[in-house]
Design a protein around this motif. Structure first.
Motif, PDB file in Angstrom:
ATOM      1  N   SER A 107      -4.638  -4.291  -1.797  1.00 30.49           N
ATOM      2  CA  SER A 107      -4.844  -3.522  -0.575  1.00 30.49           C
ATOM      3  C   SER A 107      -4.109  -2.211  -0.801  1.00 30.49           C
ATOM      4  O   SER A 107      -3.028  -1.994  -0.301  1.00 30.49           O
ATOM      5  CB  SER A 107      -4.272  -4.271   0.632  1.00 30.49           C
ATOM      6  N   THR A 108      -4.704  -1.383  -1.620  1.00 30.81           N
ATOM      7  CA  THR A 108      -4.047  -0.135  -1.957  1.00 30.81           C
ATOM      8  C   THR A 108      -4.364   0.907  -0.889  1.00 30.81           C
ATOM      9  O   THR A 108      -5.042   0.626   0.107  1.00 30.81           O
ATOM     10  CB  THR A 108      -4.440   0.351  -3.366  1.00 30.81           C
ATOM     11  N   SER A 109      -3.842   2.095  -1.071  1.00 30.42           N
ATOM     12  CA  SER A 109      -4.051   3.166  -0.093  1.00 30.42           C
ATOM     13  C   SER A 109      -4.091   4.493  -0.833  1.00 30.42           C
ATOM     14  O   SER A 109      -3.704   4.578  -2.000  1.00 30.42           O
ATOM     15  CB  SER A 109      -2.894   3.198   0.896  1.00 30.42           C
ATOM     16  N   ALA A 110      -4.542   5.522  -0.130  1.00 31.59           N
ATOM     17  CA  ALA A 110      -4.549   6.855  -0.731  1.00 31.59           C
ATOM     18  C   ALA A 110      -3.137   7.251  -1.145  1.00 31.59           C
ATOM     19  O   ALA A 110      -2.955   7.955  -2.129  1.00 31.59           O
ATOM     20  CB  ALA A 110      -5.113   7.872   0.255  1.00 31.59           C
ATOM     21  N   LEU A 111      -2.159   6.762  -0.409  1.00 29.52           N
ATOM     22  CA  LEU A 111      -0.777   7.093  -0.737  1.00 29.52           C
ATOM     23  C   LEU A 111      -0.360   6.468  -2.066  1.00 29.52           C
ATOM     24  O   LEU A 111       0.207   7.124  -2.936  1.00 29.52           O
ATOM     25  CB  LEU A 111       0.149   6.617   0.389  1.00 29.52           C
ATOM     26  N   GLU A 112      -0.662   5.185  -2.225  1.00 33.00           N
ATOM     27  CA  GLU A 112      -0.289   4.522  -3.467  1.00 33.00           C
ATOM     28  C   GLU A 112      -1.055   5.112  -4.659  1.00 33.00           C
ATOM     29  O   GLU A 112      -0.502   5.299  -5.742  1.00 33.00           O
ATOM     30  CB  GLU A 112      -0.549   3.012  -3.363  1.00 33.00           C
TER      31      GLU A 112
ATOM     32  N   TRP B 294      -2.198   8.103  -4.861  1.00 34.18           N
ATOM     33  CA  TRP B 294      -1.594   9.416  -5.082  1.00 34.18           C
ATOM     34  C   TRP B 294      -0.349   9.286  -5.964  1.00 34.18           C
ATOM     35  O   TRP B 294      -0.156  10.036  -6.918  1.00 34.18           O
ATOM     36  CB  TRP B 294      -1.233  10.013  -3.722  1.00 34.18           C
TER      37      TRP B 294
ATOM     38  N   LEU C 241      -2.329   9.053   2.744  1.00 37.79           N
ATOM     39  CA  LEU C 241      -1.545  10.138   2.151  1.00 37.79           C
ATOM     40  C   LEU C 241      -1.245  11.229   3.176  1.00 37.79           C
ATOM     41  O   LEU C 241      -0.110  11.678   3.318  1.00 37.79           O
ATOM     42  CB  LEU C 241      -2.303  10.723   0.948  1.00 37.79           C
TER      43      LEU C 241
ATOM     44  N   PRO D 211       0.813  -1.231   0.000  1.00 36.44           N
ATOM     45  CA  PRO D 211       0.000   0.000   0.000  1.00 36.44           C
ATOM     46  C   PRO D 211       0.840   1.272   0.000  1.00 36.44           C
ATOM     47  O   PRO D 211       0.314   2.358  -0.203  1.00 36.44           O
ATOM     48  CB  PRO D 211      -0.812  -0.108   1.298  1.00 36.44           C
TER      49      PRO D 211
ATOM     50  N   VAL E  30     -12.098  10.310  -0.278  1.00 35.03           N
ATOM     51  CA  VAL E  30     -10.798   9.688  -0.538  1.00 35.03           C
ATOM     52  C   VAL E  30     -10.840   8.217  -0.093  1.00 35.03           C
ATOM     53  O   VAL E  30     -10.422   7.314  -0.819  1.00 35.03           O
ATOM     54  CB  VAL E  30      -9.687  10.454   0.212  1.00 35.03           C
ATOM     55  N   GLN E  31     -11.384   7.998   1.080  1.00 33.12           N
ATOM     56  CA  GLN E  31     -11.451   6.636   1.608  1.00 33.12           C
ATOM     57  C   GLN E  31     -12.314   5.740   0.724  1.00 33.12           C
ATOM     58  O   GLN E  31     -11.968   4.577   0.469  1.00 33.12           O
ATOM     59  CB  GLN E  31     -12.002   6.656   3.030  1.00 33.12           C
TER      60      GLN E  31
END
Lengths: 644, 644
Positions: free
Chosen positions: B530-535, B537, A534, A473, B516-517
């Protein structure tokens, strides 16, 4: 923002005895979170970076993380920082146990100690109240005695005590701050800083549950963890705990042995988790709210190396430092050394390491028997190790020098002895040899606190696809070999060292394999924010860069971001025998990491643009020579009302 | 990664007629996602950046986003790109409707068209199959006729058709690609590119549900949106839709009027959403899976300005372009102009803008009545507007020049006429005046596709705390005034323009106020990651920088990142009357944005370190002069098996 999530800072002026409280605004909390974030915030704004770390201008900042004290696993940690007496730069350590949660439950986010008390005191914090109490009668006492006396006089067996031992009182630069008798803020000499303030202890007791925007969600996540942690990466900590690394690292060929001269220790079995379990382990302790119970309690009834269960048992780092690093294959010795360090208030890594350096220097003839006051200081001499711990705490003979740490010992010895130290920024490496994980080397080279295993990539699991799940992630989706230093590896290191900072800011224990998403959920549940990975990443990068900026202001530079010569030499045996980290490749990777981090290649400081990207232009103002008081006068909107 | 989420690319060689398919690996999909990411991937690797955009070396890339075709609101979008015949750089547009979802349901992630067909053809894609079919009989036909004929000959009324009209056939650089008769990929001249390939249309039909890792979660999120969208920012689109901006922008003093000479239009009421609803709106259309129904269908039975409901109705951009921008206060005219553009395949923004420039030049005496073939080309002359649309599509008289767009019209006129164009990278501004939102100005100045309202901060809501909620998870936690250009504002612009790119990569409609979530959740549910806002972004920043890199290779530079002179002049009336964007301040903000983005201040290209940070070092290789075929040969592991 929908919710207000503020913090309370207790400010203790030890010179005047005055206690005040201040509020951290919601914006401030969201920007800095806790831990390094708040430590950096106070340090940069309030402490002259060139000051004497043991003088009155330095401050001791005790702080919690966003999650500290929340009723779930892994929220038991707190952090203590200040200008480091050991590194001369940003100093900070963290530990688990119960103290941090108790502090939060007593109503405080952090405590800032300033000035120097005329006489020894301790601080008593309870349910929104605080008072300084005399501590002359405690001065000189070991930890167990001190804790008992404080509990007795406060009439509460549940008071949690953070304290320094005789080592901290005597300003040993490798002194720690010990909590609950066995949880140490060990690194960067915070014990010496506390000692310099004549602050013997901080006793806390609190009964209020810390504010939580969504208590049900917290309960739910807590329950999930209790039910599922054995299916996560946390499982290993509930079986062989940290000591499992003795065997692992030995297999990888990087168990630090005889002052990092070797990576394979013939006596490793005697230090192994399995042996420790069979021989001396009598129970398992845990931290606030945690089901993992990774703390192995040890009891040894032995004339020579007795251990009382109150002092806990040695972790992997301690076992490595007093075991293989000193050439000792006896876990009675490592356990007893651990007890002594906890009782005297000494960092076990720093203590074991400085002895190992002394041993090598002795074996090489750089240190004479006269200088060791008759000790035959060869690797494997357990009695010498034990004796030197006593002498260091008392600052007797050679111990007076050992108390200053490896780097200063080598200066004292002269004759090029620094080549046998294994330090970064004067702080000894923990028991993780970069030669079996190059990315780790890169991370500790730049860590603001010097060689610090809490702020690097020390897990070889990232070399495999399965081990990547945790960091996918973060955008790291392809495994890389341990000896890779390509831009892709530099990127991986960056992702990990920044993200790992979040555990510090939140107080989440890194042994808790909460996923990236769960961390977002936890923080939202506590704060009522709608944050994201983020934003949390930015907060982590912000705190990391604030620490770097303080270092620059304190006089550290790019020259301080380097691996010790010792680990640039090949290891003689084991899985990586004969292999060296190529100097040019490592140097290039370092340059690359600087650039990726947004640091100036010459000054090593974060660039203005990076600091603006991180929404902290005031730190750039400081780096450009603006005085802290001017910056504070112009502080941004959200922080304007932080301090009344 | 736990799950394999791959993609299928259909490659159509129009020169040879050969069709092949390729697989996008799971790693490739995770790195580039879709939209700009895949367009940039193909463009950089396959298209010589200096090639003639209308020649055989250019490619037309039709692609979907990760969410396209998923059975929930806002997953109806697809994107089309190639080297732009209008800007000469990275060209791309996107639209909603049903085509994208149908493409995905037909089994394809994207289609890459290469070469030039000897004779007009169209592509028929259905359920994993594809074939090129002759289109001589369709050539020259308007959209409605073409769609009917294709559906007739394929015997399926549900076939979705993307097509060019006569304007695209005649290589008008402001030609669009029209879908479902009323959804346009309007900007950057993609219609001309398609026309140059003699590709009249793409007809798709698919019945398979796109792969979804967690269909239940998707259903759940879809249901949540249907039940709750009226409580989110999406609500306004279900009431006054995009046309609400006529009144809003007029109130703010920035409704583009008479070629941006003014910001307040005396006849705005006649163009307003309220008036449109009362007078001509006969129904509400929607896109695949969407409950918002923001598309207002118009029907006008009028001799002069008739409108058939099949062609939809004008959005705000169209209403502004043919309304206030041309000084016209008659919504019959804007509706009819909209129909003509959809029928001929012309970008409504480009068409209205080039007419407005011509009008100003005519009024200023730079364009003679002879050159207009007798048209009295003054602001407010509705008949002239309509006539010029016909002539542009047919490339008759002045229309032959208008088809080339404003920038080239001004070149043709000479006499300094470029000062009356309102373009960035030769593409006209959409109906958002930077003088009422400075951050928007910054965003469009650097947008890789030229003035492009899809890739900037065009919402004034961010000036208020409430409006921030959407971007707080991006780390923007304090509101800033509309005319601020401080580093904090630059940072806000950066956060928004990068994050907004994600909508393009995923195919999520920006009118859908998924948090965002929720976007993280949606993408995880579809892909099994299992991605994230960071990835996400990072993926957004990656795609954005790939587009910038292509521009550099195509010859664009920092000189192309500037606002047109017109918007640096003060507006005469309204809320911001007399106020100017300070040139030096704007220039400094631009320099700041470059630095924050990681772009070289001289070449304007992403630096190597930024590209390495984004895990695409191969793009840096290209920028440093390495040939694309060599880069492809060395492509990284995960992409190695992308193409068989």
């Amino acid at each position: 923002m929908a919710e207000e999530f503020t913090g309370v800072c207790l400010r203790v002026n030890l010179t005047t005895g005055q206690l005040t409280t201040e509020t951290y605004s919601s914006i401030l909390m969201r920007r800095y979170l806790g831990g390094w974030g708040l430590i950096g915030y106070h340090l940069l704004r309030e402490v002259p970076p060139q000051c004497d770390p043991l003088g009155p201008e330095n401050k001791l900042i005790v702080t919690s993380g966003i999650m500290t004290g929340q009723p779930l696993a892994g929220g038991g940690r707190h952090m203590i920082g200040g200008k480091s007496p050991l590194t001369g730069g940003f100093g900070a350590g963290e530990c688990g146990g119960f103290f941090g949660a108790e502090l939060k439950r007593a109503g405080f986010t952090s405590i800032v100690f300033e000035g120097i008390s005329p006489t020894p005191v301790y601080l008593w914090v309870h349910d929104g109240q605080a008072e300084l109490r005399p501590a002359e009668h405690l001065w000189g006492h070991e930890a167990l005695e001190t804790e008992q006396q404080i509990r007795d006089e406060l009439g509460d067996r549940l008071v949690r005590v953070a304290q320094i031992g005789p080592a901290g009182e005597r300003l040993a630069r490798i002194a720690n701050i010990i909590h609950d008798l066995n949880r140490a803020v060990g690194r960067t000499g915070m014990g010496a800083l506390m000692g310099s303030k004549r602050l013997k202890a901080i006793a806390v007791r609190g009964k209020q549950r810390p504010s939580t925007a969504d208590p049900e969600r917290i309960s739910e996540l807590g329950k999930w963890f209790r039910d599922h942690y054995k299916e996560t990466g946390s499982a290993v900590f509930s079986t062989l705990a940290t000591l499992r690394m003795v065997r692992n690292n030995n297999n990888f060929g990087g168990l630090p042995t005889r002052n990092f001269q070797e990576g394979v220790f013939e006596g490793f079995e005697k230090l192994s988790a399995e042996h420790q379990l069979e021989t001396v382990t009598v129970g398992r302790d845990t931290c606030f709210g945690c089901p993992i119970r990774c703390k192995w309690v040890v009891k040894i009834e032995d004339d020579k190396y007795p251990v009382r269960p109150e002092y806990g048992g040695p972790e992997y780092e301690t076992t490595g430092s007093f075991g293989s690093l000193c050439g000792i294959d006896n876990n009675y010795v490592t356990c007893h050394a651990n007890e002594l360090c906890n009782a005297y208030g000494l960092d076990t890594i720093g203590m074991g390491s400085v002895i190992a350096v002394a041993m090598e220097c002795y074996e090489r003839g750089l240190l004479t028997r006269e200088q060791t006051d008759g000790l035959e200081l060869v690797f494997g001499n357990a009695d010498a190790v034990i004796e030197l711990i006593h002498r260091t705490a008392r600052r007797e003979g050679l111990g007076h020098v050992l108390a200053e740490g490896s780097a200063r010992l080598a200066e004292w010895i002269g004759q090029g002895a620094e080549r046998y130290t294994v330090t970064i920024k004067k702080q000894d490496l923990a028991m993780h040899d970069p030669r079996i994980k190059y990315g780790h080397g890169l991370g500790i080279a730049v860590s603001p606190t010097g060689a610090d295993h809490m702020h690097s990539l020390h897990d070889n699991a990232y070399q495999t696809v399965g081990g990547l799940a945790e960091i996918e992630p973060l955008g790291v989706i392809e495994p890389l070999p341990f000896d890779d230093l390509s831009p892709a590896k530099v990127r991986m290191v960056r992702q990990v060292i920044i993200w790992r900072t979040l555990d510090n800011l939140t107080g989440i224990c890194m042994f808790h394999s909460w996923t990236v998403q769960q961390k977002v959920d936890l923080i939202n549940a506590v704060t009522g924010w709608s944050t994201s990975a983020l934003e949390l990443w930015q907060a982590s990068e912000r705190a990391y860069n604030m620490a770097r900026a303080f270092n620059t202001l304190a006089g550290l530079s790019a020259a301080d971001d380097r691996l010790p010569e010792r680990v640039m030499e090949p290891l003689p045996e084991g899985a990586v025998a004969g292999k060296v980290i190529p100097r040019e490749v490592f140097a290039e990777a370092l340059v690359k990491l600087y650039a990726m981090m947004g640091w100036d290649p010459v000054t090593a400081a974060p660039t203005r643009i990076k600091l603006e990207e991180l929404d902290i232009p005031w730190v750039a103002d400081l780096l450009e020579g603006k005085k802290a008081q001017d910056v504070m006068r112009e502080r941004p909107e959200g922080e304007g009302d932080a301090f009344g």
